[in-house]
Write a protein that holds these residues in place. Structure first.
Motif, PDB file in Angstrom:
ATOM      1  N   LYS A  48       0.650  -1.546  -0.086  1.00  0.00           N
ATOM      2  CA  LYS A  48       0.056   0.021  -0.047  1.00  0.00           C
ATOM      3  C   LYS A  48       0.868   1.235   0.017  1.00  0.00           C
ATOM      4  O   LYS A  48       2.046   1.158   0.183  1.00  0.00           O
ATOM      5  CB  LYS A  48      -0.910   0.017   1.170  1.00  0.00           C
ATOM      6  CG  LYS A  48      -1.913  -1.140   1.563  1.00  0.00           C
ATOM      7  CD  LYS A  48      -2.938  -1.212   0.333  1.00  0.00           C
ATOM      8  CE  LYS A  48      -3.680  -2.404   0.333  1.00  0.00           C
ATOM      9  NZ  LYS A  48      -4.699  -2.501  -0.773  1.00  0.00           N
ATOM     10  N   SER A 202       1.225   3.518 -11.009  1.00  0.00           N
ATOM     11  CA  SER A 202       1.481   2.285 -11.983  1.00  0.00           C
ATOM     12  C   SER A 202       2.399   1.243 -11.411  1.00  0.00           C
ATOM     13  O   SER A 202       2.238  -0.021 -11.324  1.00  0.00           O
ATOM     14  CB  SER A 202       1.578   2.604 -13.369  1.00  0.00           C
ATOM     15  OG  SER A 202       1.631   1.568 -14.291  1.00  0.00           O
ATOM     16  N   ARG A 205       1.542  -0.492  -8.166  1.00  0.00           N
ATOM     17  CA  ARG A 205       0.503  -1.645  -8.375  1.00  0.00           C
ATOM     18  C   ARG A 205       1.310  -2.848  -9.012  1.00  0.00           C
ATOM     19  O   ARG A 205       1.160  -4.003  -8.653  1.00  0.00           O
ATOM     20  CB  ARG A 205      -0.689  -0.966  -9.325  1.00  0.00           C
ATOM     21  CG  ARG A 205      -1.684  -2.032  -9.731  1.00  0.00           C
ATOM     22  CD  ARG A 205      -2.712  -1.437 -10.563  1.00  0.00           C
ATOM     23  NE  ARG A 205      -2.520  -1.166 -11.831  1.00  0.00           N
ATOM     24  CZ  ARG A 205      -2.166   0.038 -12.390  1.00  0.00           C
ATOM     25  NH1 ARG A 205      -2.472   1.280 -11.510  1.00  0.00           N
ATOM     26  NH2 ARG A 205      -1.536   0.189 -13.392  1.00  0.00           N
ATOM     27  N   ASP A 206       2.129  -2.582 -10.214  1.00  0.00           N
ATOM     28  CA  ASP A 206       2.607  -3.659 -10.935  1.00  0.00           C
ATOM     29  C   ASP A 206       3.543  -4.390 -10.236  1.00  0.00           C
ATOM     30  O   ASP A 206       3.877  -5.570 -10.314  1.00  0.00           O
ATOM     31  CB  ASP A 206       2.972  -3.158 -12.368  1.00  0.00           C
ATOM     32  CG  ASP A 206       2.096  -2.604 -13.135  1.00  0.00           C
ATOM     33  OD1 ASP A 206       0.797  -2.892 -12.853  1.00  0.00           O
ATOM     34  OD2 ASP A 206       2.271  -1.921 -14.195  1.00  0.00           O
TER      35      ASP A 206
END
Length: 279
Positions: A48, A202, A205-206
Motif C-alpha cells: 500500500k 502504476s 501496483r505492478d
C-alpha cells in the motif's frame, strides 16, 4: 481513527528522535537537544501507499529518513519484515539496503552530473552485486517511460520530470520492497507532476511496492495514497484510510491543512494508464 488490520511490512513503536539545538550556545557541555519525533507508533501496510503529511517542521522528512535508516532513532523500534533495524550498524544494515530505497526531492542534486543516465542507474546494482549492465539500466529506463536514447544523456540534458523518472528508475532497478518518496513532485510543473504520479501509481501496483509518500500537497495524497498519517510537531494527530481522514478529520490541524490546499485538485483521471509521458 483506525485502519483495518493488514500485514505491515514496516512498523514503528514509540519512536523518538532528537537533534542538537543549533540555536543554543552553552558555555560548557553539549548543546541541549530538540525532540522532533515524539513517541510515534505506526504501521505501513504491505503493498500500500501511505501518505505522510504535515506542516513544515512537523517531522515528516525525519520520519522518512529513519525508516530507510539514513537517521538513527534515539529510542523505540523500527521493524522491517519482522526484523528490528532501528539500532543496526551499517555493516548489519547492508544486506537490507537494496530493499529500502529512496526517491529524492531534488533529482538534479541526487544524480551524478558526470555520469550518463545508464551509469547512474547501474551504480547501485553494481554496489549490491546485481547484474549492472547497460542493458539492465535500459530495461529500468523503459519501465519509467524513457526510451533507450536517454541512456547516454547526462542529467543536465534532461527536463525536471525526466530527471525524476531517472531517479525512480534507479530506485526500482533493485526491485526493492519499500520505497520512500520525499516530496518528489514539489519542484515540477502541474503537467509533469501528473505524469510522474501516474507512473509511480502504476509501478507500485505492478511491482507490489510498499511506499511512504511524503508531501505537503493533500490533493495529491488524496488521489495517490491508500492511507495517510498527519504529523504536527513530531506527533501523530490523524491516521487512517485516506477517505476516512479527509472526509472526517479528527484534528484541527488536519482541517486547517485541508482548507489550505493551494490549487484545484488534480483531475480525477490523472492515474489512468493512458497518461502520456513526456519524452
Amino acid at each position: 481513527m483506525t485502519v483495518a488490520p493488514q500485514t505491515a511490512l514496516f512498523s514503528i513503536r514509540d519512536l523518538r528522535l532528537s537533534f542538537p539545538d543549533r540555536d543554543a550556545k552553552p558555555l560548557f557541555g553539549p548543546a541541549p537537544r530538540v525532540e522532533v519525533l515524539k513517541g510515534l507508533t505506526l504501521d505501513f501496510p504491505e503493498g500500500k501507499i501511505t501518505g505522510i503529511v504535515g506542516e513544515s517542521g512537523s517531522g515528516k522528512s525525519s520520519l522518512g529518513r529513519v525508516l530507510v535508516r539514513l537517521l538513527t532513532p534515539d529510542s523505540g523500534a523500527v521493524i522491517f519484515d519482522g526484523q528490528e533495524i532501528g539500532a543496526l550498524d551499517e555493516p548489519a544494515l547492508r544486506p537490507l539496503r537494496r530493499d529500502l530505497q529512496m526517491i529524492f526531492q531534488d533529482p538534479m542534486s541526487s544524480l551524478n552530473p558526470r555520469h550518463k543516465v545508464w551509469q547512474i542507474i547501474a551504480q547501485p546494482l553494481k554496489r549490491y552485486g546485481t547484474n549492472a549492465t547497460r542493458d539492465t539500466a535500459i530495461a529500468a529506463l523503459k519501465k519509467v517511460g524513457l526510451p533507450e536514447a536517454f541512456a547516454d544523456r547526462y542529467p543536465h540534458q534532461l527536463s525536471g520530470g525526466q530527471r525524476q523518472r531517472v531517479g525512480i528508475a534507479r530506485a526500482i532497478a533493485l526491485r526493492p520492497r519499500f520505497i520512500l518518496a520525499d516530496e518528489i513532485v514539489s519542484g515540477l510543473d502541474v503537467s509533469s507532476q501528473a505524469q510522474v504520479l501516474a507512473l509511480l501509481a502504476s509501478l507500485a501496483r505492478d511491482m507490489g511496492l510498499t511506499l511512504a509518500f511524503i508531501s505537503h500537497d493533500l490533493s495529491v495524497v488524496r488521489h495517490l495514497c491508500d492511507h495517510v498519517v498527519v504529523l504536527h510537531h513530531g506527533e501523530i494527530v490523524d491516521h487512517g484510510a485516506v477517505a476516512e481522514v479527509f472526509d472526517n478529520p479528527s484534528s484541527e490541524i488536519t482541517r486547517s491543512l485541508l482548507a489550505a490546499i493551494p490549487r484545484p485538485e488534480i483531475d480525477e483521471g490523472w492515474w489512468d494508464d493512458g497518461v502520456e509521458l513526456e519524452s
